[in-house]
Design an enzyme around this catalytic site. Structure first.
Site, short mmCIF file in Angstrom:
data_model
loop_
_atom_site.label_atom_id
_atom_site.label_comp_id
_atom_site.label_asym_id
_atom_site.label_seq_id
_atom_site.Cartn_x
_atom_site.Cartn_y
_atom_site.Cartn_z
N SER A 1 -6.90 5.63 3.63
CA SER A 1 -6.92 4.75 2.46
C SER A 1 -7.30 3.34 2.87
CB SER A 1 -5.54 4.72 1.79
OG SER A 1 -5.37 5.81 0.92
N LYS B 1 0.86 -1.19 0.00
CA LYS B 1 0.00 0.00 0.00
C LYS B 1 0.89 1.23 0.00
CE LYS B 1 -3.91 2.11 0.19
NZ LYS B 1 -3.43 2.81 -1.04
N GLN C 1 7.18 3.86 4.00
CA GLN C 1 5.78 3.44 4.01
C GLN C 1 5.57 2.16 4.83
OE1 GLN C 1 3.89 5.51 1.51
NE2 GLN C 1 2.18 4.99 2.81
N GLY D 1 -2.75 8.21 -4.26
CA GLY D 1 -2.14 9.47 -4.67
C GLY D 1 -0.87 9.78 -3.91
N ASP D 2 -0.14 10.74 -4.42
CA ASP D 2 1.03 11.33 -3.76
C ASP D 2 1.27 12.63 -4.54
OD1 ASP D 2 3.23 10.49 -1.67
OD2 ASP D 2 4.34 11.41 -3.29
N THR E 1 -4.83 13.40 5.32
CA THR E 1 -3.41 13.56 5.71
C THR E 1 -3.24 14.85 6.52
OG1 THR E 1 -2.87 12.51 3.61
CG2 THR E 1 -1.05 13.40 4.87
N ASN F 1 -2.37 19.02 -1.43
CA ASN F 1 -3.43 18.40 -0.64
C ASN F 1 -3.13 18.37 0.87
OD1 ASN F 1 -4.15 15.40 0.52
ND2 ASN F 1 -5.88 16.34 -0.52
N LYS G 1 5.31 3.38 8.44
CA LYS G 1 4.14 4.24 8.57
C LYS G 1 2.88 3.40 8.60
CE LYS G 1 3.90 7.40 5.41
NZ LYS G 1 3.58 8.47 4.43
N LYS H 1 5.42 1.68 -3.01
CA LYS H 1 5.37 3.04 -3.57
C LYS H 1 5.67 2.97 -5.05
CE LYS H 1 4.84 7.29 -2.09
NZ LYS H 1 4.15 7.77 -0.88
N1 GLU Z 1 1.07 9.03 -0.54
C1 GLU Z 1 0.51 8.96 0.78
C2 GLU Z 1 1.61 8.60 1.76
O1 GLU Z 1 2.72 8.99 1.59
C3 GLU Z 1 -0.74 8.10 0.86
C4 GLU Z 1 -0.57 6.67 0.44
C5 GLU Z 1 -1.88 5.88 0.38
O2 GLU Z 1 -2.92 6.42 0.66
O3 GLU Z 1 -1.78 4.71 0.04
O4 GLU Z 1 1.39 7.97 2.76
#
Ligand code: GLU
Length: 444
Positions: free
Chosen positions: A376, A90, A111, A165-166, A209, A240, A114, A126
Site C-alpha cells: 500500500s 495508514k 498497525q 481494505g481489510d 499480503t 484475499n 507493523k 484503522k
Molecule cells: N488491512 C491490512 C492490514 O491489516 C492492510 C492495510 C493497508 O494496506 O493499509 O495491514
C-alpha cells in the site's frame, strides 16, 4: 510496580470493555520490558507509553443507508487515527458485524508497529463498521460505502490518513469509497490504497499480503535451517490473504491442504486448487461448500478443525483469536514446525506462549502480514510520482521488504538475548523506530 505494569493496568481500567485492545497492548508491552527498563526515567518523564497507548484521535460516526426494500439501516462507522509519528495514518477498513471500538483499537495499535517494521513512512490507523456485507446486493454495498465516505472524507487525505481494505473491504468497496471521496472533495489523489488498476492502484497489491507472508516464512525457515520446499501447510481463511498465500506457497514448492470460512473447512489431500478457490470466493462470492463439486476427492467439514490436520506449517489467515491453546497443543502434538500469522492477532496469548515454549517457530502478524500495508505504501509512492511500476518491480520490492523485516526481527531478538523470539523481536524493532520519532518530535 514497573512502568510497563502500570501502563497495562491503566489501559485496562480506562477502557474496561475492550478485551481485544487489552490483549494487543499486553502482547506488545510485555515484550518491551527490556527496552523500557533501560530507558525508564526518560520514558516515564515523557509519558511515552501512555501516549503510545492513547490514540491521537478517534472518530465514531453514524452511517445511515437505504436497503433494497426501501428500509433505512443505521450502522456505526469508526476511524481510529492512532499514531502519526512516522507518517500519515495508514491502515485498512474492516466491514464485519463483529466490529466495535475494541476491535478497531487493537487493529490500529498493531498497525503502528507493523507499519514501522516495513521501514516505510506510514503511521498507524484503522477503521471500519459493524456493517455486514454478507448477502448484500451491489447497490446496497454502494449505498453503504457512499454514506460511510460522506462522513469519513472530512478526516482523511493523501497526506493525512490513507485507508485501505481489510476483512469485508475489497476492490469493489474501495472503488465505491474512492468515487464518493472524489465527488465530495473534488480532489483526485491517492487517498485510499488497494484501488483498481485503471484508477491508480498498484500491480501486486492484491497478492501482496499472501505473497509477503510466504516470503517471510521462507526466509525465517531458512534462518532456522529448514527448507519450505516439500512442506505440508494448513491455511485458515479463504479471503484475499489466504488465496494468495496458497498461490505463493505452491510456487515455492509447498503443498497447502486446508482452507476455511466462517461455517466450515475443506481438507484436500492433493493440495488446494487455488483456481477453484478464486472462482468460488472472488467470482461467485459463495461458500466453501461448493469446493467439493469441483474437487470430488476433497472433504468438507462443518465448524472449525483446520488445526487438527497433521502439517509442517500453519498459516492462520482468517481473523483474530482463531488459533487457541487447544489448537496449539494439537499442532505441537502433530509435529508442526512453524506458525506464521497471515491475519492480525489470530493466535491467542496462551497459544502463542505454548507454541514458543515448545520450540515452534512463531512469526507474529505484525511482521508476517506486513506485505499488504508495505505494498500500500508503494501504491502511495506511485500515486505521488504519478507513475506506475511493473508487477515484477513491485513484487521484488515486496520481497526485499519481507526479507529485511525477517532479519530485523531476528536481530532485535538476538540483541536483547532472546534469540528466536520473533514476537519480542518484532515488537522491539517496531517500537524503537516509533519511540525515536516520538521523542524527537516533542510532546505532541
Ligand atoms: N488491512 C491490512 C492490514 O491489516 C492492510 C492495510 C493497508 O494496506 O493499509 O495491514
Amino acid at each position: 510496580m514497573t512502568y510497563v505494569d502500570e501502563v497495562i493496568e491503566h489501559v485496562v481500567k480506562k477502557n474496561p470493555a475492550e478485551p481485544e485492545f487489552h490483549q494487543a497492548v499486553k502482547e506488545v508491552l510485555e515484550s518491551l520490558r527490556v527496552v523500557v527498563d533501560a530507558n525508564e526515567e526518560k520514558y516515564r518523564k515523557d509519558a511515552l507509553l501512555e501516549r503510545l497507548v492513547h490514540p491521537e484521535r478517534q472518530i465514531i460516526f453514524r452511517v445511515p443507508w437505504i436497503d433494497d426494500k426501501g428500509q433505512v439501516q443505521v450502522n456505526t462507522g469508526y476511524r481510529v487515527q492512532f499514531n502519526s509519528a512516522i507518517g500519515p495514518y495508514k491502515g485498512g477498513l474492516r466491514l464485519h458485524r463483529s466490529v466495535n471500538l475494541s476491535i478497531i483499537k487493537f487493529l490500529g495499535f498493531e498497525q503502528i508497529f507493523k507499519n514501522a517494521l516495513t521501514g516505510l513512512p506510514i503511521g498507524g490507523g484503522k477503521g471500519g463498521s459493524d456493517f455486514d456485507p454478507k448477502g448484500k446486493s451491489d447497490r446496497e454495498i454502494m449505498a453503504f460505502c457512499q454514506s460511510f465516505m460522506t462522513e469519513l472524507c472530512k478526516y482523511i487525505g493523501a497526506d493525512t490518513d490513507v485507508p485501505a481494505g481489510d476483512i469485508g473491504t475489497g476492490a469493489r468497496e474501495i472503488g465505491y469509497l474512492f468515487g464518493q471521496y472524489k465527488k465530495i472533495r473534488g480532489v483526485y489523489e491517492g487517498v485510499l490504497t488497494g484501488k483498481g488498476l485503471s484508477y491508480g492502484g498498484s500491480l501486486a497489491r492484491s497478492e501482496a499480503t499472501g505473497y509477503g507472508l510466504l516470503y517471510l516464512t521462507e526466509e525465517l525457515l531458512k534462518l532456522n535451517g529448514i527448507s519450505l520446499k516439500g512442506k505440508t501447510v494448513a491455511v485458515s481463511g479463504s479471503g484475499n490473504v489466504a488465496i494468495y498465500a496458497i498461490e505463493k506457497a505452491l510456487q515455492l514448492g509447498a503443498k497447502v491442504v486446508t482452507v476455511s470460512d466462517s461455517t466450515g473447512w475443506v481438507y484436500d489431500a492433493d493440495g488446494i486448487d487455488v483456481r477453484v478457490l478464486k472462482e468460488i470466493k472472488e467470482v461467485k462470492r459463495a461458500r466453501l461448500t461448493e469446493y467439493k463439486s469441483y474437487r470430488p476427492n476433497s472433504e468438507y467439514h462443518q465448524g472449525r478443525g483446520v488445526w487438527s490436520v497433521k502439517v509442517d506449517l500453519a498459516l492462520p489467515c482468517a481473523t483474530q483469536n482463531e488459533l487457541t491453546l487447544e489448537d496449539a497443543k494439537q499442532l505441537v502434538a502433530n509435529g508442526c514446525l512453524a506458525v506464521c500469522e497471515g491475519a492480525n492477532m489470530p493466535t491467542t496469548l496462551k497459544a502463542t506462549q505454548y507454541l514458543q515454549n515448545n520450540d515452534v517457530i512463531f512469526a507474529p502478524g505484525k511482521a508476517a502480514n506486513a506485505g499488504g500495508v508495505a505494498t500500500s505504501a508503494l501504491e502511495m509512492s506511485q500515486n505521488s510520482m504519478r507513475m506506475s511500476w511493473s508487477f515484477e518491480e513491485v513484487d521484488s520490492k515486496l520481497k526485499d521488504i519481507m526479507v529485511t523485516i525477517c532479519h530485523n526481527i531476528s536481530d532485535a531478538a538476538e540483541r536483547y538475548g532472546a534469540k528466536g523470539n520473533y514476537v519480542l523481536g518484532a515488537n522491539i524493532a517496531g517500537f524503537e523506530r516509533v519511540a525515536d520519532a516520538m521523542s524527537a518530535q516533542g510532546i505532541v
